[in-house]
Design a protein around this motif. Structure first.
Motif, PDB file in Angstrom:
ATOM      1  N   LEU A 281       2.184   3.228  -6.617  1.00  0.00           N
ATOM      2  CA  LEU A 281       1.140   2.253  -6.300  1.00  0.00           C
ATOM      3  C   LEU A 281       1.709   0.836  -6.252  1.00  0.00           C
ATOM      4  CD1 LEU A 281      -1.872   3.525  -8.465  1.00  0.00           C
ATOM      5  CD2 LEU A 281      -1.758   3.451  -5.974  1.00  0.00           C
ATOM      6  N   VAL A 282       2.568   0.517  -7.220  1.00  0.00           N
ATOM      7  CA  VAL A 282       3.168  -0.819  -7.251  1.00  0.00           C
ATOM      8  C   VAL A 282       4.093  -1.004  -6.052  1.00  0.00           C
ATOM      9  CG1 VAL A 282       4.618  -2.400  -8.570  1.00  0.00           C
ATOM     10  CG2 VAL A 282       2.978  -0.959  -9.752  1.00  0.00           C
ATOM     11  N   TYR A 283       4.844   0.046  -5.726  1.00  0.00           N
ATOM     12  CA  TYR A 283       5.721  -0.014  -4.554  1.00  0.00           C
ATOM     13  C   TYR A 283       4.897  -0.282  -3.294  1.00  0.00           C
ATOM     14  CZ  TYR A 283       8.775   1.531  -0.791  1.00  0.00           C
ATOM     15  OH  TYR A 283       9.495   1.591   0.365  1.00  0.00           O
ATOM     16  N   LYS A 284       3.751   0.373  -3.216  1.00  0.00           N
ATOM     17  CA  LYS A 284       2.862   0.190  -2.066  1.00  0.00           C
ATOM     18  C   LYS A 284       2.428  -1.267  -1.948  1.00  0.00           C
ATOM     19  CE  LYS A 284      -1.620   1.817  -0.292  1.00  0.00           C
ATOM     20  NZ  LYS A 284      -2.789   2.692  -0.589  1.00  0.00           N
ATOM     21  N   LYS A 285       2.134  -1.888  -3.103  1.00  0.00           N
ATOM     22  CA  LYS A 285       1.702  -3.287  -3.110  1.00  0.00           C
ATOM     23  C   LYS A 285       2.810  -4.201  -2.590  1.00  0.00           C
ATOM     24  CE  LYS A 285       0.600  -7.040  -6.327  1.00  0.00           C
ATOM     25  NZ  LYS A 285      -0.481  -7.666  -5.545  1.00  0.00           N
ATOM     26  N   PHE A 286       4.012  -4.053  -3.153  1.00  0.00           N
ATOM     27  CA  PHE A 286       5.098  -4.945  -2.766  1.00  0.00           C
ATOM     28  C   PHE A 286       5.610  -4.656  -1.357  1.00  0.00           C
ATOM     29  CE2 PHE A 286       5.796  -5.298  -7.517  1.00  0.00           C
ATOM     30  CZ  PHE A 286       5.191  -6.544  -7.578  1.00  0.00           C
ATOM     31  N   LYS A 287       5.527  -3.396  -0.949  1.00  0.00           N
ATOM     32  CA  LYS A 287       5.964  -3.041   0.403  1.00  0.00           C
ATOM     33  C   LYS A 287       5.067  -3.716   1.443  1.00  0.00           C
ATOM     34  CE  LYS A 287       6.968   1.011   3.305  1.00  0.00           C
ATOM     35  NZ  LYS A 287       5.955   0.863   4.368  1.00  0.00           N
ATOM     36  N   SER A 288       3.743  -3.688   1.198  1.00  0.00           N
ATOM     37  CA  SER A 288       2.818  -4.317   2.145  1.00  0.00           C
ATOM     38  C   SER A 288       3.008  -5.827   2.169  1.00  0.00           C
ATOM     39  CB  SER A 288       1.369  -3.968   1.785  1.00  0.00           C
ATOM     40  OG  SER A 288       1.024  -4.492   0.522  1.00  0.00           O
ATOM     41  N   GLN A 289       3.307  -6.411   1.004  1.00  0.00           N
ATOM     42  CA  GLN A 289       3.550  -7.851   0.957  1.00  0.00           C
ATOM     43  C   GLN A 289       4.835  -8.206   1.697  1.00  0.00           C
ATOM     44  OE1 GLN A 289       3.342  -8.701  -3.310  1.00  0.00           O
ATOM     45  NE2 GLN A 289       1.449  -9.810  -2.956  1.00  0.00           N
ATOM     46  N   ALA A 290       5.851  -7.381   1.508  1.00  0.00           N
ATOM     47  CA  ALA A 290       7.123  -7.637   2.177  1.00  0.00           C
ATOM     48  C   ALA A 290       6.969  -7.527   3.693  1.00  0.00           C
ATOM     49  CB  ALA A 290       8.180  -6.654   1.676  1.00  0.00           C
TER      50      ALA A 290
END
Length: 331
Positions: A281-290
């Motif tokens: 879930l956290v990876y999903k958050k940072f991936k979308s931000q990146a």
């Protein structure tokens, strides 16, 4: 902002009349959804009794007899405790929710604030709570249960206090909430009051932190106490019970049997699954931000083959990178 609390425990819904009152406590495991609504995932213990008052007029506020009305406890049974925690963890993952923490509710008409034993509350405040609870009993001003369209019990709750953001964590997506909760530790204590048939949870103190190295000291929220006193004086607030909420997955460490169960293989297997779930879930958050910043490449395949230690480092690196980029973007 009001939240829904699904299947609240008996102690949270304690009531009373001129003839007697509920006394006891509950400890439960709580999860939240993407809207931060609370869910009672499982009962660690509930001990409730009906305390009947003397019938004599001059003794009408003193307890005559106790009758056990509900008892259910696994807090001293390591096997049952592990089984329940494991079941709850998989239940939370399957229902796409987040392990929020462990909540204690204690109802005793404010005769003995054991949840507050480490805090020095003025006895004048305790006496006001005692008197206000008496009025609550006499007028039957306890929170009302709502039955939703699926037949599930729920009640409206709302946190109050200068640091309520520590317990009512803001975010529009599940990954926003878990990004803050994944390293959270500490607890909040306070008083549940009823107002307009909803339960307001007034935070008196907390030591909650959201980073590994952060340390917080306990405090007394004097402003919130003044709000409670004013509400009681104006007969707008009616106190019901004490509460304590330990937040984050590390709240499991507060269990009395934690040292006895922490090496259990099934428990650690479930905790491992939960860690992978929240990391994704956290990876999903940072991936979308990146991606919104138009940086990086699709590294999902690399992510899946990383070790847990490598994932933690990658998440820290991504978090720092996004923070720096956002700062530069604003400048």
């Amino acid at each position: 902002m009001p939240l829904d609390f699904y299947n609240p425990p008996s102690a949270f819904l304690a009531s009373g009349t001129k003839k007697g009152m509920d006394i006891g406590g509950s400890k439960i495991i709580v999860s939240i959804d993407k809207s931060h609504n609370f869910y009672n995932e499982g009962n660690i213990y509930t001990e409730m009794s009906w305390a009947a008052f003397y019938e004599e007029e001059d003794l009408s506020n003193q307890i005559d007899t106790f009758t056990t009305t509900e008892y259910d406890s696994i807090r001293e049974d390591p096997v049952a405790l592990v089984d329940m925690i494991v079941k709850i963890i998989y239940q939370i993952i399957n229902n796409q929710k987040i392990f929020y923490g462990i909540a204690d509710f204690e109802v005793n008409a404010f005769l003995s604030p054991s949840i507050f034993k480490k805090l020095k509350l003025d006895y004048k405040i305790i006496n006001k709570l005692l008197e206000a609870h008496k009025r609550t009993r006499e007028k039957g001003l306890f929170p009302q249960i709502i039955i939703d369209d699926k037949g599930i019990n729920k009640i409206k709750i709302e946190f109050q206090g200068t640091k309520k953001k520590n317990v009512h964590i803001h975010g529009s997506k599940l990954e926003d909430l878990i990004n803050q909760l994944r390293l959270a530790k500490g607890f909040a204590v306070g008083i549940v009051c009823t107002s307009r048939n909803a339960a307001n949870m007034y935070i008196i103190s907390d030591n909650i932190v959201f980073s590994k190295d952060e340390i917080a000291e306990m405090y007394i929220d004097d402003d919130n106490i003044k709000v409670i006193e004013y509400g009681i004086k104006k007969k707008l607030l009616f106190p019901i019970s004490w509460f304590r909420i330990d937040i984050g997955i590390r709240s499991l460490e507060t269990l009395e049997l934690w040292d006895q169960i922490k090496e259990d293989p099934e428990l650690n297997k479930a905790l491992g699954h939960y860690e992978r779930y929240i990391n994704a879930l956290v990876y999903k958050k940072f991936k979308s931000q990146a991606e919104s910043q138009k940086i990086g490449t699709d590294s999902e395949e690399d992510w899946m083959i990383m070790t847990p230690k490598e994932r933690k480092k990658a998440l820290r690196d991504m978090e720092k990178a996004i923070e720096i980029l956002n700062k530069e973007y604003k400048e």
